[in-house]
Write a protein that holds these residues in place. Structure first.
Motif, PDB file in Angstrom:
ATOM      1  N   PHE A 225       0.882  -1.164   0.000  1.00  0.00           N
ATOM      2  CA  PHE A 225       0.000   0.000   0.000  1.00  0.00           C
ATOM      3  C   PHE A 225       0.918   1.212   0.000  1.00  0.00           C
ATOM      4  CE2 PHE A 225      -2.947  -3.024   2.002  1.00  0.00           C
ATOM      5  CZ  PHE A 225      -4.156  -2.701   1.407  1.00  0.00           C
ATOM      6  N   ARG A 226       0.796   2.078  -1.006  1.00  0.00           N
ATOM      7  CA  ARG A 226       1.664   3.257  -1.062  1.00  0.00           C
ATOM      8  C   ARG A 226       0.870   4.461  -1.557  1.00  0.00           C
ATOM      9  NH1 ARG A 226       4.577   4.893  -5.450  1.00  0.00           N
ATOM     10  NH2 ARG A 226       3.762   4.142  -7.399  1.00  0.00           N
ATOM     11  N   HIS A 227       1.489   5.631  -1.420  1.00  0.00           N
ATOM     12  CA  HIS A 227       0.824   6.860  -1.847  1.00  0.00           C
ATOM     13  C   HIS A 227       1.840   7.750  -2.546  1.00  0.00           C
ATOM     14  CE1 HIS A 227       2.584   9.832   0.937  1.00  0.00           C
ATOM     15  NE2 HIS A 227       2.848   8.748   1.621  1.00  0.00           N
ATOM     16  N   ASP A 228       1.339   8.686  -3.326  1.00  0.00           N
ATOM     17  CA  ASP A 228       2.229   9.643  -3.997  1.00  0.00           C
ATOM     18  C   ASP A 228       1.751  11.075  -3.785  1.00  0.00           C
ATOM     19  OD1 ASP A 228       0.038   9.907  -5.676  1.00  0.00           O
ATOM     20  OD2 ASP A 228       1.037   9.073  -7.444  1.00  0.00           O
ATOM     21  N   GLY A 229       0.952  11.285  -2.731  1.00  0.00           N
ATOM     22  CA  GLY A 229       0.468  12.620  -2.415  1.00  0.00           C
ATOM     23  C   GLY A 229      -0.894  12.951  -2.992  1.00  0.00           C
ATOM     24  N   ARG A 230      -1.380  12.119  -3.917  1.00  0.00           N
ATOM     25  CA  ARG A 230      -2.715  12.354  -4.485  1.00  0.00           C
ATOM     26  C   ARG A 230      -3.775  11.709  -3.584  1.00  0.00           C
ATOM     27  NH1 ARG A 230      -1.989  10.611 -10.615  1.00  0.00           N
ATOM     28  NH2 ARG A 230      -0.544   9.118  -9.718  1.00  0.00           N
ATOM     29  N   PRO A 231      -5.074  11.956  -3.824  1.00  0.00           N
ATOM     30  CA  PRO A 231      -6.120  11.497  -2.903  1.00  0.00           C
ATOM     31  C   PRO A 231      -6.534  10.033  -3.062  1.00  0.00           C
ATOM     32  CG  PRO A 231      -7.108  12.789  -4.640  1.00  0.00           C
ATOM     33  CD  PRO A 231      -5.615  12.858  -4.850  1.00  0.00           C
ATOM     34  N   PHE A 232      -5.567   9.145  -3.146  1.00  0.00           N
ATOM     35  CA  PHE A 232      -5.845   7.713  -3.176  1.00  0.00           C
ATOM     36  C   PHE A 232      -4.628   6.962  -2.656  1.00  0.00           C
ATOM     37  CE2 PHE A 232      -4.250   8.856  -7.406  1.00  0.00           C
ATOM     38  CZ  PHE A 232      -3.151   8.017  -7.520  1.00  0.00           C
ATOM     39  N   ILE A 233      -4.849   5.708  -2.297  1.00  0.00           N
ATOM     40  CA  ILE A 233      -3.784   4.792  -1.901  1.00  0.00           C
ATOM     41  C   ILE A 233      -3.696   3.745  -3.004  1.00  0.00           C
ATOM     42  CG2 ILE A 233      -3.070   3.043  -0.230  1.00  0.00           C
ATOM     43  CD1 ILE A 233      -3.002   5.799   0.994  1.00  0.00           C
ATOM     44  N   GLU A 234      -2.480   3.488  -3.468  1.00  0.00           N
ATOM     45  CA  GLU A 234      -2.262   2.446  -4.472  1.00  0.00           C
ATOM     46  C   GLU A 234      -2.033   1.117  -3.760  1.00  0.00           C
ATOM     47  OE1 GLU A 234       0.759   1.360  -8.165  1.00  0.00           O
ATOM     48  OE2 GLU A 234       1.175   3.095  -6.909  1.00  0.00           O
ATOM     49  N   TYR A 235      -2.637   0.071  -4.281  1.00  0.00           N
ATOM     50  CA  TYR A 235      -2.559  -1.276  -3.705  1.00  0.00           C
ATOM     51  C   TYR A 235      -2.038  -2.230  -4.768  1.00  0.00           C
ATOM     52  CZ  TYR A 235      -4.704  -5.839  -2.413  1.00  0.00           C
ATOM     53  OH  TYR A 235      -4.947  -7.169  -2.137  1.00  0.00           O
ATOM     54  N   ARG A 236      -1.038  -3.026  -4.394  1.00  0.00           N
ATOM     55  CA  ARG A 236      -0.542  -4.092  -5.275  1.00  0.00           C
ATOM     56  C   ARG A 236      -0.450  -5.365  -4.458  1.00  0.00           C
ATOM     57  NH1 ARG A 236       4.663  -3.612  -6.768  1.00  0.00           N
ATOM     58  NH2 ARG A 236       5.030  -1.890  -5.372  1.00  0.00           N
ATOM     59  N   SER A 237      -0.939  -6.459  -5.008  1.00  0.00           N
ATOM     60  CA  SER A 237      -0.870  -7.751  -4.332  1.00  0.00           C
ATOM     61  C   SER A 237      -0.341  -8.796  -5.300  1.00  0.00           C
ATOM     62  CB  SER A 237      -2.258  -8.175  -3.847  1.00  0.00           C
ATOM     63  OG  SER A 237      -2.232  -9.522  -3.397  1.00  0.00           O
ATOM     64  N   ARG A 238       0.626  -9.556  -4.804  1.00  0.00           N
ATOM     65  CA  ARG A 238       1.140 -10.707  -5.557  1.00  0.00           C
ATOM     66  C   ARG A 238       1.011 -11.925  -4.657  1.00  0.00           C
ATOM     67  NH1 ARG A 238       6.808 -10.545  -7.331  1.00  0.00           N
ATOM     68  NH2 ARG A 238       7.175 -10.075  -5.171  1.00  0.00           N
ATOM     69  N   THR A 239       0.476 -13.021  -5.214  1.00  0.00           N
ATOM     70  CA  THR A 239       0.364 -14.260  -4.454  1.00  0.00           C
ATOM     71  C   THR A 239       0.961 -15.401  -5.264  1.00  0.00           C
ATOM     72  OG1 THR A 239      -1.858 -14.721  -5.309  1.00  0.00           O
ATOM     73  CG2 THR A 239      -1.709 -13.531  -3.199  1.00  0.00           C
ATOM     74  N   TRP A 240       1.385 -16.425  -4.555  1.00  0.00           N
ATOM     75  CA  TRP A 240       1.959 -17.597  -5.196  1.00  0.00           C
ATOM     76  C   TRP A 240       1.634 -18.824  -4.364  1.00  0.00           C
ATOM     77  CZ3 TRP A 240       4.534 -13.285  -3.589  1.00  0.00           C
ATOM     78  CH2 TRP A 240       5.177 -13.378  -2.360  1.00  0.00           C
ATOM     79  N   VAL A 241       1.484 -19.969  -5.036  1.00  0.00           N
ATOM     80  CA  VAL A 241       1.210 -21.245  -4.388  1.00  0.00           C
ATOM     81  C   VAL A 241       2.470 -21.683  -3.655  1.00  0.00           C
ATOM     82  CG1 VAL A 241       0.616 -23.668  -4.783  1.00  0.00           C
ATOM     83  CG2 VAL A 241      -0.475 -21.866  -6.160  1.00  0.00           C
ATOM     84  N   LEU A 242       2.277 -22.192  -2.420  1.00  0.00           N
ATOM     85  CA  LEU A 242       3.393 -22.693  -1.617  1.00  0.00           C
ATOM     86  C   LEU A 242       3.326 -24.212  -1.514  1.00  0.00           C
ATOM     87  CD1 LEU A 242       3.255 -20.176   1.385  1.00  0.00           C
ATOM     88  CD2 LEU A 242       4.785 -20.103  -0.600  1.00  0.00           C
ATOM     89  N   ASP A 243       4.494 -24.851  -1.459  1.00  0.00           N
ATOM     90  CA  ASP A 243       4.518 -26.291  -1.233  1.00  0.00           C
ATOM     91  C   ASP A 243       4.466 -26.574   0.275  1.00  0.00           C
ATOM     92  OD1 ASP A 243       7.103 -25.929  -0.224  1.00  0.00           O
ATOM     93  OD2 ASP A 243       8.095 -26.780  -1.983  1.00  0.00           O
ATOM     94  N   GLU A 244       4.578 -27.837   0.647  1.00  0.00           N
ATOM     95  CA  GLU A 244       4.492 -28.239   2.063  1.00  0.00           C
ATOM     96  C   GLU A 244       5.570 -27.587   2.928  1.00  0.00           C
ATOM     97  OE1 GLU A 244       2.382 -30.794   3.472  1.00  0.00           O
ATOM     98  OE2 GLU A 244       1.198 -30.743   1.628  1.00  0.00           O
ATOM     99  N   ALA A 245       6.722 -27.264   2.326  1.00  0.00           N
ATOM    100  CA  ALA A 245       7.822 -26.640   3.070  1.00  0.00           C
ATOM    101  C   ALA A 245       7.738 -25.118   3.065  1.00  0.00           C
ATOM    102  CB  ALA A 245       9.167 -27.099   2.484  1.00  0.00           C
ATOM    103  N   GLY A 246       6.703 -24.586   2.432  1.00  0.00           N
ATOM    104  CA  GLY A 246       6.555 -23.131   2.375  1.00  0.00           C
ATOM    105  C   GLY A 246       7.333 -22.476   1.254  1.00  0.00           C
ATOM    106  N   GLU A 247       7.808 -23.247   0.298  1.00  0.00           N
ATOM    107  CA  GLU A 247       8.557 -22.712  -0.845  1.00  0.00           C
ATOM    108  C   GLU A 247       7.602 -22.365  -1.983  1.00  0.00           C
ATOM    109  OE1 GLU A 247      11.902 -22.141  -0.809  1.00  0.00           O
ATOM    110  OE2 GLU A 247      11.839 -22.803   1.289  1.00  0.00           O
ATOM    111  N   LYS A 248       7.944 -21.341  -2.746  1.00  0.00           N
ATOM    112  CA  LYS A 248       7.121 -20.924  -3.879  1.00  0.00           C
ATOM    113  C   LYS A 248       7.132 -21.984  -4.976  1.00  0.00           C
ATOM    114  CE  LYS A 248       8.166 -16.018  -3.310  1.00  0.00           C
ATOM    115  NZ  LYS A 248       8.787 -14.829  -3.935  1.00  0.00           N
ATOM    116  N   ILE A 249       5.936 -22.309  -5.467  1.00  0.00           N
ATOM    117  CA  ILE A 249       5.808 -23.261  -6.580  1.00  0.00           C
ATOM    118  C   ILE A 249       5.531 -22.517  -7.878  1.00  0.00           C
ATOM    119  CG2 ILE A 249       4.467 -25.170  -7.536  1.00  0.00           C
ATOM    120  CD1 ILE A 249       3.877 -26.079  -4.714  1.00  0.00           C
ATOM    121  N   ARG A 250       4.490 -21.642  -7.859  1.00  0.00           N
ATOM    122  CA  ARG A 250       4.103 -20.904  -9.068  1.00  0.00           C
ATOM    123  C   ARG A 250       3.218 -19.718  -8.646  1.00  0.00           C
ATOM    124  NH1 ARG A 250       1.128 -25.364  -8.666  1.00  0.00           N
ATOM    125  NH2 ARG A 250      -1.137 -25.168  -8.622  1.00  0.00           N
TER     126      ARG A 250
END
Length: 194
Positions: A44-69
Motif C-alpha cells: 500500500f503506497r501513496h504519492d500525495g494524491r487522494p488515493f492509496i495504491e494497492y498491489r498484491s502478488r500471491t503464489w502457491v506454496l509447497d508443504e515446506a513453504g517454498e514458492k511453486i508458481r
C-alpha cells in the motif's frame, strides 16, 4: 504505532494504517480449483494524491513453504469519501481494481469508526472472455496486534458467496526508515541505554 506521512493526502489519512509492504501466508479454497496454501506480498503506497495504491502478488506454496508458481496478481486504487447522508459523515471506501486473470472490479464499503477495519463488497464486475466465472465478492481487512489480516469471499454463477481466501500479513521493515532511526540515536550509542 501508526505513522502518518507528512505528504499523505488529507482525504486518505484514515487509511494510513495500511501503508507499507506486508508479507505473509494464507489459504485458498474455492470449488473447482485446487485448495492450497499461498504466500502473499501486499504493498500500500501513496504519492500525495487522494488515493492509496494497492498491489498484491500471491503464489502457491509447497508443504515446506517454498514458492511453486504464481497464483494471482491484483492492482487497485483506494479512495475515501464521506457519506453526507449518514450520522456524522461516515467514511466510505471506493476501490477500483484489476486482476491478472482479466477481471475488473469496482468495490464500495466502509471504514469502521474507532478501529482499523475495512469492509468492502463488489458493486460492478467485468471480465474478459477467458476469465474464470465470477459474479462478485466481499473482503474484510483489519489490523490486529500489528498484523494485517484479511478474508475474501467470492461468488460465481454456480457457487453462492463463500469465503475462499484469507491471509495473515506482517509489516516488512523499511531499510530507509531504519537508517533514519539509527541516525536519531546519540553519537556514542551508549547514551540510549542510560
Amino acid at each position: 504505532m501508526i505513522e502518518i506521512p507528512s505528504d499523505l493526502h488529507k482525504d486518505v489519512v484514515s487509511l494510513a494504517f495500511l501503508l507499507g509492504t506486508w508479507e505473509g501466508a494464507g489459504v485458498y479454497d474455492f470449488p473447482g480449483t485446487e485448495k492450497c496454501n499461498f504466500g502473499q506480498e501486499v504493498v500500500f503506497r501513496h504519492d500525495g494524491r487522494p488515493f492509496i495504491e494497492y498491489r498484491s502478488r500471491t503464489w502457491v506454496l509447497d508443504e515446506a513453504g517454498e514458492k511453486i508458481r504464481p497464483l494471482e496478481n491484483e492492482h487497485a486504487f483506494w479512495r475515501v469519501t464521506t457519506n453526507q447522508h449518514g450520522a456524522g459523515g461516515e467514511r466510505e471506501i471506493e476501490v477500483s481494481s484489476v486482476r491478472d486473470d482479466g477481471t475488473v472490479e469496482i468495490w464500495y464499503g466502509k471504514l469502521h469508526d474507532g478501529k482499523p477495519q475495512i469492509d468492502i463488497a463488489t458493486d460492478a464486475v467485468a471480465r474478459i472472455e477467458g476469465a474464470p466465472a465470477y459474479s462478485g465478492g466481499k473482503r474484510l481487512f483489519g489490523l490486529v496486534n500489528e498484523d494485517l489480516l484479511w478474508v475474501g469471499e467470492k461468488a460465481a454463477p454456480e457457487v453462492p458467496l463463500r469465503p475462499y481466501m484469507s491471509a495473515q500479513l506482517k509489516k516488512v521493515l523499511n531499510p530507509a526508515q531504519l537508517v533514519r532511526d539509527v541516525n536519531d540515536l546519540p553519537d556514542d550509542g551508549i547514551a540510549f541505554f542510560r
